[in-house]
Design an enzyme around this catalytic site. Structure first.
Site, mmCIF file in Angstrom:
data_model
loop_
_atom_site.group_PDB
_atom_site.id
_atom_site.type_symbol
_atom_site.label_atom_id
_atom_site.label_comp_id
_atom_site.label_asym_id
_atom_site.label_seq_id
_atom_site.Cartn_x
_atom_site.Cartn_y
_atom_site.Cartn_z
ATOM 1 N N HIS A 52 0.805 -1.227 0.000
ATOM 2 C CA HIS A 52 0.000 0.000 0.000
ATOM 3 C C HIS A 52 0.842 1.283 0.000
ATOM 4 O O HIS A 52 0.742 2.109 -0.889
ATOM 5 C CB HIS A 52 -0.884 0.037 1.252
ATOM 6 C CG HIS A 52 -1.798 -1.124 1.423
ATOM 7 N ND1 HIS A 52 -2.963 -1.303 0.694
ATOM 8 C CD2 HIS A 52 -1.740 -2.173 2.278
ATOM 9 C CE1 HIS A 52 -3.570 -2.415 1.092
ATOM 10 N NE2 HIS A 52 -2.861 -2.960 2.036
HETATM 11 O O1 RIB Z 1 -4.945 0.047 4.772
HETATM 12 C C1 RIB Z 1 -3.552 0.002 4.543
HETATM 13 C C2 RIB Z 1 -2.824 0.945 5.432
HETATM 14 O O2 RIB Z 1 -2.987 0.531 6.781
HETATM 15 C C3 RIB Z 1 -1.296 0.963 5.197
HETATM 16 O O3 RIB Z 1 -0.798 2.245 5.472
HETATM 17 C C4 RIB Z 1 -0.778 -0.016 6.219
HETATM 18 O O4 RIB Z 1 0.569 0.294 6.620
HETATM 19 C C5 RIB Z 1 -1.723 0.225 7.354
HETATM 20 O O5 RIB Z 1 -1.270 1.360 8.052
#
Ligand code: RIB
Ligand code: CA
Length: 316
Positions: free
Chosen positions: A239
């Protein structure tokens, strides 16, 4: 070409670490003014310890500060199911020798931005509490912020709930301050991050590498994918990397500029990033560039090149 001044705000977190590494490998393009931490994947104490351990392992000392231990007005929700007891399970880091510059990320960021010659791009990849507090405490800082390239949100389906992505869900009030600040937002939401996944075979390749950064990433990601295997993912979304990758290689992304509002209710829609998708509705200046797709192969190649570059720089 001038370097882009950036501050990364994070809750390391496996994918947070990958995003930090991508930025570290591109300091010919980035001037990293600082890194700040916020509670999310784990408690503030644990994510800050993780950052200090990462710095110690890499042998770096970019200015860093810890920030908010809880959201602006909600109870803290942790993402420990994905990132483990430490928040960065999967690799045995050394005890930290790096010390923080400050335990107040808000004044730390304010000082870095106000004293910077050029404008600054913020790269928040955790809950937006620190950024929301910065903008509401020091509104004069807005004119020095070029953009906010964040990981968070989703215009179709969530992950923490059917409607909301984790980072926005944790602190909707902070997210609302950010999206309504008037500062251009580049949103790496789940639509794009689920296309920016790493495969088991690619993780195995990293684990077999001799380089100490590539190998570390392989073992960290080997832990990270366990949760995603259990959830039936075919590839495992990196992500946070998207928020840095867009600033380096925007050409590998597809996007739409949309008006996005944040649901700050206490209903089942808490934390939803509601985008106005109506083709006929024209906004003079939509507040958000919503990233929608990515060339995965190029994404992985650029990331692996960054790890290899750090293998050489951090080989000690
Ligand atoms: O939903 C994904 C996010 O949530 C990313 O930033 C992961 O590191 C968690 O923080
Ligand atoms: Ca994160």
């Amino acid at each position: 070409m001038d370097k882009r001044n950036i501050i990364i705000d994070c809750d390391p977190g496996h994918d947070d670490v990958m995003a930090i590494l991508l930025a570290l490998a591109n300091q010919d393009k980035f001037n990293i003014l600082g890194v700040t931490t916020v509670a999310g994947n784990q408690t503030l104490e644990k994510v800050t310890l993780n950052l200090r351990k990462l710095y110690t392992y890499l042998g770096i000392s970019i200015p860093a500060a810890s920030g908010s231990a809880k959201p602006i007005s909600r109870e803290l929700v942790l993402g420990d199911a994905v990132h483990g007891e430490t928040g960065l399970d999967g690799w045995d880091f050394p005890e930290p020798t790096f010390e923080l510059d400050s335990t107040n990320a808000i004044t730390f960021m304010y000082d870095k931005i106000i004293n910077c010659d050029g404008k600054v791009t913020l790269v928040p990849v955790g809950p937006l509490t620190n950024i929301g507090l910065l903008l509401s405490t020091f509104p004069d800082v807005k004119e020095k912020i070029e953009a906010i390239s964040l990981m968070g949100g989703s215009i179709y389906a969530g992950n923490n709930t059917p409607y909301a992505e984790f980072n926005i869900y944790v602190d909707p009030e902070a997210a609302s301050i950010v999206f309504n600040s008037g500062i251009p937002v580049i949103m790496s939401g789940l639509e794009v991050t689920h296309e920016a996944g790493i495969l088991d075979s690619e993780i195995e390749t990293l684990m077999k590498k001799e380089g100490r950064v590539s190998k570390m990433c392989g073992y960290l990601l080997n832990f990270y994918v366990k949760f995603h295997h259990a959830e039936g993912y075919a590839s495992f979304p990196l992500h946070d990397v998207c928020s840095v990758m867009y600033l380096l290689n925007p050409e590998i992304f597809e996007y739409k500029d949309l008006q996005v509002e944040i649901d700050c209710s206490h209903s089942i829609h808490r934390g939803r990033t509601a985008a106005d998708n109506r083709e006929w509705m024209k906004y003079e200046k939509p507040n958000t560039r919503v990233l929608l797709n990515i060339d995965r192969e190029k994404f992985i190649q650029i990331l692996f090149n960054a790890f290899e570059k750090l293998d050489k720089i951090c080989d000690r």
